[in-house]
Design a protein around this motif. Structure first.
Motif, PDB file in Angstrom:
ATOM      1  N   ASN A  19      -6.638  -5.297  11.325  1.00 36.86           N
ATOM      2  CA  ASN A  19      -7.409  -6.257  10.537  1.00 36.86           C
ATOM      3  C   ASN A  19      -6.489  -7.209   9.786  1.00 36.86           C
ATOM      4  N   LEU A  34      -5.940  -8.898   6.436  1.00 33.51           N
ATOM      5  CA  LEU A  34      -6.390  -8.653   5.067  1.00 33.51           C
ATOM      6  C   LEU A  34      -6.263  -9.888   4.179  1.00 33.51           C
ATOM      7  N   GLN A  35      -5.213 -10.680   4.387  1.00 32.27           N
ATOM      8  CA  GLN A  35      -5.015 -11.865   3.555  1.00 32.27           C
ATOM      9  C   GLN A  35      -4.073 -12.821   4.262  1.00 32.27           C
ATOM     10  N   ALA A  76      -5.338  -9.788  -2.321  1.00 34.84           N
ATOM     11  CA  ALA A  76      -6.781  -9.683  -2.140  1.00 34.84           C
ATOM     12  C   ALA A  76      -7.274  -8.253  -2.163  1.00 34.84           C
ATOM     13  N   THR A  77      -6.424  -7.288  -1.816  1.00 32.89           N
ATOM     14  CA  THR A  77      -6.843  -5.898  -1.751  1.00 32.89           C
ATOM     15  C   THR A  77      -5.766  -5.003  -2.348  1.00 32.89           C
ATOM     16  N   GLN A  78      -6.157  -3.758  -2.602  1.00 31.12           N
ATOM     17  CA  GLN A  78      -5.190  -2.799  -3.127  1.00 31.12           C
ATOM     18  C   GLN A  78      -4.066  -2.552  -2.121  1.00 31.12           C
ATOM     19  N   PHE A  79      -4.399  -2.544  -0.822  1.00 32.97           N
ATOM     20  CA  PHE A  79      -3.358  -2.337   0.193  1.00 32.97           C
ATOM     21  C   PHE A  79      -2.316  -3.449   0.135  1.00 32.97           C
ATOM     22  N   SER A  98      -9.377 -12.592 -10.463  1.00 29.79           N
ATOM     23  CA  SER A  98     -10.104 -12.538  -9.199  1.00 29.79           C
ATOM     24  C   SER A  98     -11.521 -13.065  -9.409  1.00 29.79           C
ATOM     25  N   ARG A 150     -14.127 -11.212  -8.581  1.00 31.48           N
ATOM     26  CA  ARG A 150     -14.989 -10.046  -8.554  1.00 31.48           C
ATOM     27  C   ARG A 150     -15.867 -10.003  -9.812  1.00 31.48           C
ATOM     28  N   PHE A 156      -8.636  -3.647  -9.169  1.00 32.49           N
ATOM     29  CA  PHE A 156      -9.294  -3.460  -7.861  1.00 32.49           C
ATOM     30  C   PHE A 156     -10.387  -2.404  -7.978  1.00 32.49           C
ATOM     31  N   GLU A 167     -11.279   3.082  -4.532  1.00 33.21           N
ATOM     32  CA  GLU A 167     -11.637   3.366  -3.133  1.00 33.21           C
ATOM     33  C   GLU A 167     -12.318   4.721  -3.036  1.00 33.21           C
TER      34      GLU A 167
END
Length: 362
Positions: free
Chosen positions: A220, A222-223, A235-238, A277, A279, A359, A362
Motif C-alpha cells: 500500500n 501510505l503517503q 500521515a500514519t503511525q507507521f 492534522s 483529524r 494518532f 490501533e
C-alpha cells in the motif's frame, strides 16, 4: 506537452488468494523530478519499479508517460521493456564482464542499430557525463564499485530515455562512498533533467535526493509528499515510526478546543498538544502520542508548567555527534538525544506541544 509519469490503480498479485503485492497504487511523478519509493523489505517498492519497467505484468492498472501508454490492463496493453524508452540501473549493476567499459555502454545502441559514428559520440558524451571519460578501455573487474555504478548509469542514459529507474544503486557501496555518490547522482539527475524513480529502504538516502517520497508498506502507498512535509506531518503511525527516531506513548483524550488537544497518559500525566492534522478528536478517544527523539528537551528539575515528564534512564548510547538515551516515563519508554553525556539517573523532560504528533490507537 505534459510528460508526467502517471500510475493509476496499479495492483499485482503473485499468488491467487493471498494479499496483493501491490494494492491500487496511484502516483503522479512530475516530469524532471526524482521520486523515491521508500519502505521496508517486502513493501512493494521494487515490484512497482518492475511494473513500470515492464519486467512484471500487473493484474490491474495503467502506467503512462503523458499520452504514451506503457501498460493498460483494461485494453490488454503491456509494452515489452525495450519499447518503453526507459533506462534502468539494477542493484547489481549487471555489467558484461567480458566487455570493456565503452562496449558495455554502447551495447544497447548497437541493438538499436545506431550508426557507428553516432554510437561513438553518444558513448563518449555519456562517459564524460559520469566522469569516466578516461576509463573507457577498462574491464568492469578493473573498476571500483563506485566506478562500476557510474558505468551502469552511463549505459542507462546513453539511449536518452524518457524515464530513469534506479533500484537501490548505491547499496553495494561502503557508507562514505554512498554519501558522496548520492550527492553526485542527485546533481547528475538535475543536470540531465530526466524523470527518475528511485528505490531504497534507506531513509537518509531518500531525504537527501528526492523531490518527493512515496512511503509504502505491505503493498500500500501510505503517503506521497516532499521530504520536509513527510517528516513534519506523517500521515500514519507507521510513517512516523519508519521515518526518524520516534517514540510512542498511549493515552486518552480529555479535552478538545480547536486544534488544542489534551491527553492523559497511562501514568496520569497530562500532555497539551497542538494538533496540525485534520483529524477530529473527541473526548475519551484512545490515542498514541508520538514525538521525535531530537524534539524532547531535557528540562531543569525546577521547571514548572505542563508537558513535563520525569523519567529514569534505562540505557545511553554514544553515536559520535550525540548521545541517545532510552528512558522510562512510567507511561512507556522514550528516546532522547543530547549533545553531552548525562550523569544523572533521572531526567525531567519537556515535550513541546507543537512537536507532538497524535494518532488514533490501533
Amino acid at each position: 506537452m505534459n510528460n508526467d509519469l502517471i500510475i493509476q490503480g496499479l495492483t499485482k498479485k503473485f499468488v491467487t488468494g493471498t494479499l496483493p503485492a501491490l494494492s491500487n497504487i496511484n502516483l503522479t511523478i512530475t516530469e524532471g523530478q526524482l521520486t523515491t519509493l521508500l519502505g521496508p523489505s517486502g513493501c512493494g517498492k521494487t515490484t512497482t519499479l518492475n511494473c513500470i519497467a515492464g519486467l512484471e505484468q500487473p493484474d490491474e492498472g495503467v502506467i503512462r508517460i503523458g499520452d504514451f501508454y506503457m501498460t493498460d490492463t483494461g485494453r490488454k496493453l503491456i509494452l515489452p521493456p525495450e519499447q518503453r524508452q526507459i533506462g534502468m540501473v539494477f542493484q547489481s549493476y549487471a555489467l558484461w564482464p567480458h566487455m570493456k567499459v565503452f562496449d558495455n555502454v554502447a551495447f544497447s545502441l548497437k541493438l538499436q542499430k545506431v550508426s557507428g559514428s553516432e554510437i561513438k559520440k553518444r558513448v563518449i558524451d555519456a562517459l564524460e557525463l559520469v566522469d569516466l571519460g578516461d576509463l573507457s578501455g577498462r574491464y568492469p573487474f578493473q573498476l571500483s564499485g563506485g566506478q562500476q555504478q557510474r558505468v551502469a548509469l552511463a549505459r542507462a542514459v546513453v539511449t536518452r530515455p524518457r524515464l530513469l529507474l534506479l533500484d537501490e544503486p548505491l547499496s553495494n557501496l561502503d557508507a562514505k562512498i554512498r554519501e558522496t555518490s548520492r550527492v553526485w547522482l542527485r546533481e547528475l539527475q538535475q543536470r540531465v533533467g530526466i524523470t527518475t524513480v528511485y528505490v531504497t529502504h534507506d531513509q537518509s538516502e531518500a531525504f537527501a535526493m528526492s523531490d518527493k517520497i512515496a512511503v509504502m508498506s505491505k503493498g500500500n502507498l501510505l503517503q506521497y509528499s516532499p521530504p520536509e512535509e513527510l517528516y513534519e506531518h506523517p500521515a500514519t503511525q507507521f510513517v512516523a515510526e519508519f521515518i526518524g527516531a520516534t517514540s510512542f506513548l498511549k493515552g486518552i483524550v480529555t479535552s478538545v478546543e480547536g486544534n488544542k488537544v489534551s491527553v492523559r497518559l497511562s501514568n496520569g500525566d497530562e500532555m497539551k498538544i497542538s494538533d496540525h492534522s485534520e483529524r477530529h478528536w473527541q473526548m475519551n478517544n484512545e490515542v498514541v502520542v508520538a514525538i521525535r527523539s531530537e524534539r524532547v528537551e531535557v528540562a531543569s528539575d525546577d521547571k514548572q508548567g505542563g508537558n513535563i515528564l520525569h523519567a529514569g534512564i534505562l540505557s545511553s548510547t554514544f553515536l559520535g555527534s550525540k548521545w541517545q538515551h532510552v528512558v522510562d516515563t512510567g507511561s512507556g519508554s522514550l528516546k532522547v538525544e543530547t549533545v553531552d553525556t548525562v550523569s544523572e539517573k533521572r531526567l525531567s523532560l519537556f515535550l513541546p506541544p507543537d512537536s507532538i504528533l497524535l494518532f488514533p490507537a490501533e
